[in-house]
Design a protein around this motif. Structure first.
Motif, short mmCIF file in Angstrom:
data_model
loop_
_atom_site.label_atom_id
_atom_site.label_comp_id
_atom_site.label_asym_id
_atom_site.label_seq_id
_atom_site.Cartn_x
_atom_site.Cartn_y
_atom_site.Cartn_z
N GLY A 29 0.84 -1.49 0.31
CA GLY A 29 0.16 0.23 0.08
C GLY A 29 1.18 1.17 0.14
N PRO A 30 0.57 2.41 0.00
CA PRO A 30 0.77 4.04 0.13
C PRO A 30 1.57 3.86 1.13
N HIS A 31 3.27 4.82 0.61
CA HIS A 31 3.46 5.14 2.30
C HIS A 31 3.06 6.80 2.59
N ASP A 41 -0.56 7.95 2.98
CA ASP A 41 -2.19 7.95 2.74
C ASP A 41 -3.28 8.84 3.45
N TRP A 57 -7.11 5.83 6.38
CA TRP A 57 -6.93 5.08 6.96
C TRP A 57 -5.30 4.77 7.86
N MET A 100 -7.48 12.96 -0.08
CA MET A 100 -7.97 11.92 -1.12
C MET A 100 -9.48 11.47 -0.99
N ILE A 131 -3.26 14.60 3.41
CA ILE A 131 -2.81 12.75 3.27
C ILE A 131 -1.65 13.41 4.52
N ARG A 152 2.69 7.84 6.39
CA ARG A 152 1.67 6.85 7.21
C ARG A 152 2.93 7.20 8.76
N THR A 168 2.37 0.71 9.77
CA THR A 168 1.41 0.21 8.24
C THR A 168 0.16 -0.22 8.86
N SER A 220 -2.26 1.16 8.85
CA SER A 220 -3.07 2.21 7.13
C SER A 220 -3.37 0.86 6.27
N ARG A 265 -6.82 -0.98 5.17
CA ARG A 265 -7.12 -0.96 3.89
C ARG A 265 -7.69 -2.31 3.85
N GLU A 291 -8.71 -3.25 -0.56
CA GLU A 291 -7.63 -3.27 -1.28
C GLU A 291 -7.67 -4.89 -2.09
#
Length: 499
Positions: free
Chosen positions: A256-258, A260, A264, A291, A329, A332, A335, A337, A341, A347
């Motif tokens: 997933g995204p760094h 976020d 989340w 987001m 945004i 994070r 993790t 988050s 998801r 996800e």
């Protein structure tokens, strides 16, 4: 006497009375310095020259050091500006900074060194210069000027300049060559260059020429330049090992995204929006558009959990909750988050128990740097979704996981988290100091976390520190030795991850 051509050249260029450096001999013979070095050591082994080695230190100003040598140290400029603006009295800090023309990181540098050097004090936004201070006697400023002029500088002052990244100190070995009595005698008797061959080629073998040529003798004890190839970082090696272990325990990996949405990162975790960890002092917020790709019904359920709690006896935080803040945004801070998801079905779709997931990814926190804290580090995230889970299951999972790394002395301490109940921290004993160090945090996700996500069964979860696992495995006492600008390169080159 017959010698290889390079040795004859060095012998003729050397002197019995004057020490000559490798560089001087290379210039005199038109040979490469490394060729001269090899020839000199061969001649030394034959007793024809002596080789003397001395270590010298070179000190070079960094770009920042050059700038301060030209414009003045930031703290000195701040002090002079304070005197000019306030005529010796206290002055608002912003007014002094503006008058000093300092900008960016130089402001923080000036403020941190202002009081350290006795230029004055700072209190309640006011800056009061000490009229008796003498910036012309500043040792660091004088040292920068001396280095520009090529003069020597006291080691203690050099240490301070190096700590401020204003100078770089390097050691280099100087080799000087002198003819011995045997070398002088050999030259007087006459030395001839032998036509030697330094390698055997296929053509020599097929033609038979190899039988008639004279091959160069190799000195396998001679110094040679050290060549080091690339290598996977020990932290990445450990991360790969952790992944192998967790996959072997039946887990699947999350991605997933760094950067976020705070939704989340924290809101789904039932972290109140006025929690201190969610202020700009502790998180890295990004100036980017919010987001949009968040399910509206999920936002509504999470908002309701924060305001009213979950279930008939639930009780929320009764504090303001902003959807704009939730969509903002940030980098994070954990993790978890990713866990939110995946557990929400956002996800990979809705998940049916039992499920096991993990990630070994980088997280970002605005912490104070010390031997066990960095601004960015790796977190081993994991969770198990199943019916009738208990704390015993969680503890047993940790004991099995850490046993793969030879760590069996794990201790647990009850803890409070807004998102897990019961919760506990994990501690491991450092193999060198014997101290207990915190290695992770864990617990059973609360109803206020799971129900808005649509999860109807138990979920146990954890966040473990990869760097601290490394400390327990190898006895490192400072994680800055293995990552960041202070890392020990020799340690990284020589240490291999145990399998």
């Amino acid at each position: 006497m017959r010698l290889p051509e390079s040795q004859v050249a060095v012998l003729n260029a050397a002197s019995a009375t004057d020490e000559r450096t490798i560089e001087q001999l290379a210039e005199a013979t038109d040979l490469k310095p490394e060729t001269v070095t090899g020839a000199a050591f061969d001649l030394r082994d034959d007793g024809l020259v002596s080789v003397t080695e001395t270590v010298e230190e070179d000190v070079e100003l960094t770009d920042e050091g050059v700038e301060y040598a030209e414009d003045g140290l930031p703290e000195v400029r701040l002090y002079r500006a304070a005197l000019d603006v306030g005529d010796g009295d206290s002055v608002p800090m912003g007014q002094v900074i503006g008058a000093s023309s300092l900008g960016g990181p130089q402001v923080d540098i000036a403020l941190s060194n202002f009081a350290r050097k006795g230029y004055g004090h700072i209190d309640s936004g006011e800056l009061a210069p000490d009229a008796d201070a003498d910036p012309d006697a500043d040792e660091e400023a004088a040292a920068l000027a001396a280095l520009v002029a090529g003069d020597d500088v006291d080691d203690d002052v050099l240490d301070q300049l190096e700590s401020r990244n204003l100078v770089v100190r390097r050691e280099r070995t100087i080799r000087t060559i002198t003819l011995t009595d045997e070398g002088v005698t050999a030259l007087m008797e006459g030395v001839e260059a032998a036509e030697t061959v330094d390698r055997l080629t296929p053509e020599m073998l097929t033609s038979g020429e190899w039988e008639d040529v004279e091959f160069t003798e190799y000195n396998v004890e001679a110094d040679a330049p050290e060549v080091r190839g690339g290598k996977k970082h020990i932290l990445r090696q450990t991360a790969d090992r952790v992944k192998d272990v967790l996959v072997g325990m039946g887990f699947s990996e999350m991605e997933g995204p760094h950067a976020d949405a705070d939704f989340w990162i924290n809101d789904c975790l039932f972290m109140p929006q006025d929690h201190p960890a969610r202020t700009h002092w502790d998180r890295f917020a990004l100036d980017v558009p919010p987001m949009e790709d968040i399910p509206e019904d999920l936002i509504d359920r999470v908002r309701d959990a924060h305001l009213n709690g979950v279930g008939e006896d639930g009780d929320g935080y009764h504090s303001p909750w902003s959807e704009d803040f939730a969509r903002a945004i940030a980098l994070r801070g954990h993790t978890t988050s990713l866990s939110m998801r995946y557990l929400s079905g956002h996800e990979v779709g809705e998940l049916e128990p039992p499920q096991r997931y993990f990630s070994v990814e980088k997280v970002y926190r605005n912490d104070t740097l010390d031997p066990t804290h960095l601004l960015e580090f790796y977190q081993i995230e994991g969770w198990v979704m199943a019916e009738d889970l208990s704390v015993r299951d969680l503890m047993g999972t940790f004991e099995e996981f850490y046993s793969h790394f030879g760590i069996t002395d794990i201790q647990f301490k009850p803890h409070y988290n807004p998102y897990t109940e019961p919760s506990f921290e994990l501690f491991g004993r450092h193999p060198e100091t014997g101290e207990l160090i915190e290695i992770g945090n864990s617990g059973m996700f609360r109803e206020e976390v799971l129900r808005p996500l649509g999860v109807e069964c138990d979920v146990m979860a954890w966040g473990l520190a990869l760097e601290r696992l490394l400390m327990l495995m190898y006895g490192f006492d400072d994680i800055r030795d293995v990552h960041g600008t202070m890392c020990d390169l020799d340690l990284l080159r020589e240490t291999e991850v145990l399998r």
